[in-house]
Enzyme design. Structure first.
Site, short mmCIF file in Angstrom:
data_model
loop_
_atom_site.label_atom_id
_atom_site.label_comp_id
_atom_site.label_asym_id
_atom_site.label_seq_id
_atom_site.Cartn_x
_atom_site.Cartn_y
_atom_site.Cartn_z
N ARG A 158 0.85 -1.19 0.00
CA ARG A 158 0.00 0.00 0.00
C ARG A 158 0.88 1.24 0.00
O ARG A 158 1.69 1.42 0.91
CB ARG A 158 -0.92 0.01 1.23
CG ARG A 158 -1.77 1.26 1.33
CD ARG A 158 -2.56 1.39 2.61
NE ARG A 158 -3.19 2.69 2.67
CZ ARG A 158 -3.17 3.49 3.72
NH1 ARG A 158 -2.55 3.11 4.83
NH2 ARG A 158 -3.72 4.68 3.68
N HIS A 204 -2.76 10.98 0.71
CA HIS A 204 -2.19 10.74 2.05
C HIS A 204 -1.51 12.03 2.50
O HIS A 204 -0.32 12.07 2.77
CB HIS A 204 -1.22 9.57 2.03
CG HIS A 204 -0.95 8.96 3.37
ND1 HIS A 204 -1.10 7.62 3.66
CD2 HIS A 204 -0.52 9.53 4.53
CE1 HIS A 204 -0.77 7.40 4.93
NE2 HIS A 204 -0.43 8.54 5.48
N GLU A 236 -7.15 8.56 6.33
CA GLU A 236 -7.41 9.21 7.63
C GLU A 236 -7.90 10.66 7.49
O GLU A 236 -7.26 11.61 7.97
CB GLU A 236 -6.14 9.16 8.50
CG GLU A 236 -5.67 7.75 8.77
CD GLU A 236 -4.47 7.70 9.71
OE1 GLU A 236 -3.90 8.75 10.01
OE2 GLU A 236 -4.11 6.59 10.15
N ASN A 278 -7.36 1.70 10.16
CA ASN A 278 -6.05 1.96 10.78
C ASN A 278 -6.23 1.93 12.29
O ASN A 278 -7.07 2.67 12.81
CB ASN A 278 -5.52 3.33 10.35
CG ASN A 278 -5.04 3.34 8.92
OD1 ASN A 278 -5.13 2.32 8.23
ND2 ASN A 278 -4.50 4.47 8.46
N TYR A 337 -4.04 1.65 16.06
CA TYR A 337 -2.79 1.65 16.82
C TYR A 337 -3.01 1.44 18.30
O TYR A 337 -2.23 0.76 18.97
CB TYR A 337 -2.03 2.97 16.58
CG TYR A 337 -1.47 3.08 15.19
CD1 TYR A 337 -2.20 3.69 14.17
CD2 TYR A 337 -0.23 2.55 14.88
CE1 TYR A 337 -1.71 3.77 12.88
CE2 TYR A 337 0.28 2.63 13.60
CZ TYR A 337 -0.46 3.24 12.60
OH TYR A 337 0.03 3.32 11.31
N GLU A 375 -3.41 -0.08 8.22
CA GLU A 375 -2.24 0.29 9.03
C GLU A 375 -2.35 -0.27 10.44
O GLU A 375 -3.40 -0.16 11.07
CB GLU A 375 -2.09 1.82 9.17
CG GLU A 375 -1.59 2.53 7.95
CD GLU A 375 -1.44 4.02 8.18
OE1 GLU A 375 -1.12 4.41 9.32
OE2 GLU A 375 -1.70 4.78 7.25
O1 LIG Z 1 1.51 7.58 13.15
C1 LIG Z 1 1.77 6.47 12.37
C2 LIG Z 1 0.97 6.55 11.07
N1 LIG Z 1 -0.44 6.75 11.37
N2 LIG Z 1 -1.29 6.83 10.25
C3 LIG Z 1 -0.85 7.75 9.19
C4 LIG Z 1 0.63 7.58 8.87
O2 LIG Z 1 1.02 8.53 7.90
C5 LIG Z 1 1.45 7.68 10.14
O3 LIG Z 1 2.83 7.58 9.87
#
Ligand SMILES: OC[C@H]1NNC[C@@H](O)[C@@H]1O
Length: 459
Positions: A89, A133, A178, A305, A307, A364
């Site tokens: 990706r 992005h 995002e 995504n 985390y 992600e």
């Molecule tokens: O913070 C880690 C990742 N989170 N999502 C968007 C990405 O561009 C970031 O690097």
């Protein structure tokens, strides 16, 4: 064992087998890895301007060189093949293709992505292309950027150029990465490009991002590419109330509506979450029913995504939502994010049950830790390996519950430019020495290669 065939006894090991054809991959983004932001006719992006404005990025870091991927892309594809990833990706830099954001195509910029796609296909790696992005052409920001409703047409036109020129080889498209971060961090908090602190502009950016997404989906359908699939990638933070008090539970509901439902609801239901519309009252943009019909144009998959989670309490007068995040005991990553793998399972199940069982990709998931090579040059990032293993287990649990999860992209292929943190946070499964640009596969990368080869996890 209770989970049927997916857990097979193989010798003394217990395997967590993923479905056949599961797409294991890695993810990156143009401004974070490419470098050469103005080469071969490319125009400046808002991140080029933002990172070159003193005080915005830690250490004054910029994306001028990054991982030098714009020049090293061939070797990086070889690296991906070594890792055995099945899909990759990456994002296309809008200002490389349309330097002014609209109008004339920069053939050099388009050719770079065409060569990259051809090399990926040659290496039997499936390209997943993110159209946006975060690197908006600066010239469009001069016209208001995402706060200007016209951006929806500009984005759809840009997307259509790529559908037309790469759609014969690229069959998986992600409109936006995002959008919550684009609006919240870029237009409301000012921590990301374009560095605005304007709630009114930020809430209009929310709506225009969704409108742009819908317009691009409609343009994609017009192209009638039966093999093609299109979706969007949203970031999520499941909120847990800091206590069972009604105030903290209400705070968690507000955070949930703003962080997790703000984009999901309009796309899947055609309506914004009521708690948010009420919360922002007269600052909320007027939205036409015709807009909602565009925004909810059906998509083929949702990119997730994940985390970490947030533990939230009511905090009168604090921040946008009168909430505060409470740091939890236990392990955290170098970003200060709690390691909470169960949150991935909770999130996937919630989306599955609440939004009609959509096809999902984890677009992600990963972790930043303080990596450094040992004297032999080996990078033993066992903390990242453990983070990934724990989250893979939760993804497997979700699949066992019927979640239509079809792939997993680790963030990130290699250490890169982590936005306002510059190069201080390393997320890669490949270590990058930013002085020499030498790439070194970390222990987590070698381990991931084994997971992909077995299409599963050994205990
Ligand atoms: O913070 C880690 C990742 N989170 N999502 C968007 C990405 O561009 C970031 O690097």
């Amino acid at each position: 064992m209770g989970v049927g065939k997916a857990l097979t006894q193989k010798g003394s090991e217990r395997m967590r087998q993923f479905p056949q054809g599961f797409l294991w991959g890695c993810a990156t983004a143009s401004y974070q890895i490419e470098g050469s932001p103005l080469s071969d006719g490319a125009g400046p992006s808002i991140w080029h301007r933002f990172s070159h404005t003193p005080g915005n990025v830690l250490g004054g870091d910029t994306g001028d060189v990054a991982c030098d991927h714009y020049r090293r892309w061939r070797d990086d594809v070889v690296l991906m093949r070594e890792l055995g990833i099945r899909a990759y990706r990456f994002s296309i830099a809008w200002p490389r293709v349309l330097p002014e954001g609209r109008g004339a195509v920069n053939e050099n910029g388009l050719a770079f992505y065409g060569r990259l796609v051809d090399a990926l296909l040659e290496a039997d790696i499936i390209p997943f292309v993110t159209l946006y992005h975060w690197d908006l052409p600066g010239s469009l920001q001069d016209l208001g950027g995402w706060a200007n409703r016209d951006v929806a047409g500009w984005f759809a036109d840009y997307a259509d150029v790529l559908f037309g020129r790469l759609g014969d080889r690229v069959h998986h498209w992600i409109t936006l990465n995002e959008p919550w971060c684009v609006a919240h961090l870029g237009y409301i908090l000012g921590q990301h490009a374009p560095g605005m602190r304007d709630l009114w502009a930020g809430l209009r950016a929310v709506h225009n991002l969704l409108l742009a997404h819908g317009r691009a989906v409609l343009a994609f359908r017009q192209r009638n590419m039966p093999e093609g699939r299109i979706g969007i990638t949203l970031n999520f933070r499941p909120p847990h109330p800091g206590s069972q008090s009604e105030q903290d539970r209400a705070a968690a509901r507000r955070a949930h509506a703003y962080h997790n439902r703000l984009f999901l609801d309009p796309i899947f239901t055609g309506r914004y979450p009521d708690p948010i519309v009420q919360w922002f009252k007269d600052s909320w943009p007027e939205t036409l029913q015709s807009d909602q019909d565009v925004i909810r144009a059906p998509i083929d998959f949702l990119g997730v995504n994940y985390y970490t989670r947030n533990v939230v309490v009511h905090a009168p007068g604090t921040g946008l939502l009168h909430t505060r995040v409470i740091r939890q005991p236990g392990p955290h990553t170098a970003m200060g994010w709690e390691i909470y793998p169960e949150g991935l399972f909770e999130l996937l199940l919630w989306i599955h049950q609440a939004y009609g069982s959509p096809v999902l990709y984890i677009t992600e998931n990963g972790a930043a830790f303080e990596d450094r090579p040992d004297p032999s040059g080996t990078v033993r990032d066992t903390d990242r390996l453990d983070y990934l293993r724990q989250h893979f287990v939760q993804a497997h649990r979700a699949i066992q519950e019927g979640v239509r999860l079809q792939g997993y992209f680790v963030w990130s292929l290699m250490d890169n430019f982590e936005w306002a943190h510059g190069y201080s946070k390393r997320f890669g499964i490949v270590y990058v020495d930013f002085g020499s640009q030498k790439r070194t596969i970390k222990q987590s990368g070698h381990w991931y290669c084994g997971v992909i080869a077995r299409n599963g996890l050994e205990n």
